[in-house]
Design an enzyme around this catalytic site. Structure first.
Site, mmCIF file in Angstrom:
data_model
loop_
_atom_site.group_PDB
_atom_site.id
_atom_site.type_symbol
_atom_site.label_atom_id
_atom_site.label_comp_id
_atom_site.label_asym_id
_atom_site.label_seq_id
_atom_site.Cartn_x
_atom_site.Cartn_y
_atom_site.Cartn_z
ATOM 1 N N LEU A 68 -4.949 -5.356 0.554
ATOM 2 C CA LEU A 68 -5.874 -6.047 1.057
ATOM 3 C C LEU A 68 -5.194 -5.138 2.378
ATOM 4 C CD1 LEU A 68 -8.704 -6.874 1.374
ATOM 5 C CD2 LEU A 68 -7.605 -9.097 1.884
ATOM 6 N N ASP A 69 -6.284 -3.603 3.157
ATOM 7 C CA ASP A 69 -5.342 -3.339 4.474
ATOM 8 C C ASP A 69 -5.247 -4.152 5.441
ATOM 9 O OD1 ASP A 69 -5.180 -0.694 2.958
ATOM 10 O OD2 ASP A 69 -7.660 -0.609 3.524
ATOM 11 N N ARG A 70 -3.639 -3.861 5.864
ATOM 12 C CA ARG A 70 -3.604 -4.440 7.609
ATOM 13 C C ARG A 70 -4.921 -5.151 8.434
ATOM 14 N NH1 ARG A 70 0.272 -2.355 12.073
ATOM 15 N NH2 ARG A 70 0.840 -3.945 13.129
ATOM 16 N N SER A 72 -7.768 -5.400 7.276
ATOM 17 C CA SER A 72 -9.211 -6.444 6.585
ATOM 18 C C SER A 72 -8.628 -7.630 6.015
ATOM 19 C CB SER A 72 -9.553 -5.307 5.665
ATOM 20 O OG SER A 72 -9.832 -4.378 5.398
ATOM 21 N N ARG A 168 -9.032 2.408 0.543
ATOM 22 C CA ARG A 168 -9.690 1.918 2.191
ATOM 23 C C ARG A 168 -11.054 2.058 2.249
ATOM 24 N NH1 ARG A 168 -7.193 0.472 6.442
ATOM 25 N NH2 ARG A 168 -8.685 1.545 7.664
#
Length: 208
Positions: A68-70, A72, A168
């Site tokens: 879970l991207d930084r 997000s 992403r």
């Protein structure tokens, strides 16, 4: 939302290697649900000194199932069970992941239809997805820092359900149809949901 069909959809692009047998946990099975805040890396260490999971979670020997991207927010499932990690993340498992997405602009029916039917990104066509325009979630928390807003451009919320997990992907999909993502919150992965967890909070799911 109508059930989605994946019949005859070519997914060979994901891997040409046979799937490895997933390992059972070496100790007691652990499953952690964490509401990851914005600007926190989905890992326990970082040489640059940025915020990581270690700043919030005291348990050890668990690993994130997927990323879970930084930039997000929302649900991150951590476990020591390789089979559960595979079930939640491998494309062939078709595990649904629900995201609430604030986008710049107001998507029309054509944009939503494109997200549902699949669009072609640089790494190939996406699987059919769930997509619908929704109201801002009632449970939504304030983000720190707030999103950028331009007074002349409205924003809208989408509920998107993915059955795959590329890098992403949600952001690339909404940008492709002309509505850049401003804020992205993962609400659920399979049977696991955020529930009432607030940003930075976590809980362990009892093993049955």
């Amino acid at each position: 939302m109508n059930p989605l069909s994946f019949k005859n959809h070519n997914v060979k692009r994901f891997s040409k290697r046979p799937a490895k047998e997933q390992s059972a946990p070496k100790g007691p099975r652990k499953v952690i649900l964490f509401n990851k805040p914005f600007d926190v890396l989905p890992q326990f260490t970082d040489e640059a000194g940025r915020a990581t999971l270690k700043d919030y979670i005291s348990l050890t020997d668990v690993y994130a199932a997927g990323r879970l991207d930084r930039d997000s927010e929302g649900l991150l499932v951590l476990t020591n069970d390789g089979k559960l990690q595979a079930a939640l993340t491998q494309p062939g498992k078709r595990t649904g992941k629900i995201y609430y997405v604030q986008v710049e602009g107001e998507p029309d029916d054509a944009a939503v239809k494109a997200l549902r039917e699949g669009i072609t990104l640089k790494d190939g066509p996406t699987l059919p997805a769930g997509a619908e325009i929704v109201d801002e979630p009632e449970w939504l928390w304030a983000r720190n820092p707030p999103i950028r807003e331009r007074k002349a451009i409205p924003t809208a919320w989408l509920k998107i359900t993915l059955y795959e997990g590329r890098n992403r992907q949600v952001r690339r999909m909404t940008a492709h149809v002309g509505f850049p993502t401003l804020r992205l919150i993962r609400f659920s992965m399979g049977e696991y949901t955020l529930g009432d967890l607030q940003p930075g909070q976590w809980k362990e799911i009892p093993h049955v």
